[in-house]
Design a protein around this motif. Structure first.
Motif: not given
Length: 219
Positions: A98-105, A107-109
């Motif tokens: 997963s990834g996101s434009n906010t680099n929210d931990p 929902i990302s990685g």
């Protein structure tokens, strides 16, 4: 892990405990195979707060499988929950990250894997949609499934589906077609008549809510 000698297993209680631990490890790590063209819903929980997550956050997964490597975007599902829906179009091992434009931990990685298997011929006969997404044929004059099986569309038009005329009931009780019939009842009716799709407007019609007649006249 230290090796256990034979005397350890001479105790019935220890042997039983060891067997339970082995079985627990097996069932907790074994993956349940999914089928091709079977939707998998991935749930991600954001760690940060957002004033308007619908507009502020874009979330996705990089999906990889046999002959496939694409980015699949997800959606906000209320609160701090985001979801991404994916399908495998071929049998085999699949993975996602997963990834996101906010680099929210939250929902990302994130990452995961699953194994996809093919449907049997009998299962495909029971539900033709298991043959894959519908698309245009090579001639562009017909519709086919992903496995090239012809798809003959017999449909109906339900432009007012999102209005109160098509009532929604959470239960599966069958109601006669009439004022009390719900969306599921109309689906059952059309299915029994051999229909295989419906055409809808993905919006909220304003019929009978704007003081205008519902009959339209083109002059």
């Amino acid at each position: 892990m230290a090796l256990l000698n034979k005397s350890y297993f001479m105790n019935p209680k220890r042997l039983l405990l060891f067997s339970v631990l082995v079985l627990f490890h097996f069932f907790s790590t074994a993956q349940t195979p999914v089928h091709v063209w079977e939707m998998q819903e991935l749930t991600l929980t954001a760690a940060n707060s957002y004033k308007n997550p619908y507009l502020e956050v874009k979330v996705w997964v990089e999906l990889s499988g046999p002959g496939f490597n694409k980015r699949v975007y997800g959606f906000w599902d209320g609160g701090n929950i985001f979801k991404v829906r994916v399908v495998a179009d071929k049998p085999g091992a699949w993975s996602w990250k997963s990834g996101s434009n906010t680099n929210d931990p939250g929902i990302s990685g994130k990452s995961g894997t699953f194994n996809a298997i093919e449907w049997t011929d009998q299962q495909k006969e029971e539900n033709p949609l298991r043959r894959g997404f519908i698309r245009a044929s090579a001639s562009k004059h017909a519709l086919i499934h992903a496995d090239s099986t012809p798809y003959f569309a017999i449909g109906d038009t339900w432009y007012g589906m999102s209005a109160s005329r098509y009532k929604w009931y959470d239960d599966d009780k069958e109601r006669p077609i009439g004022p009390d019939a719900g969306f599921k009842d109309y689906v059952r009716l059309r299915k029994s008549q051999g229909f295989n799709w419906i055409n809808v407007i993905a919006a909220f019609p304003n019929w009978k809510t704007d003081d205008k007649p519902w009959q339209l006249r083109m002059e």
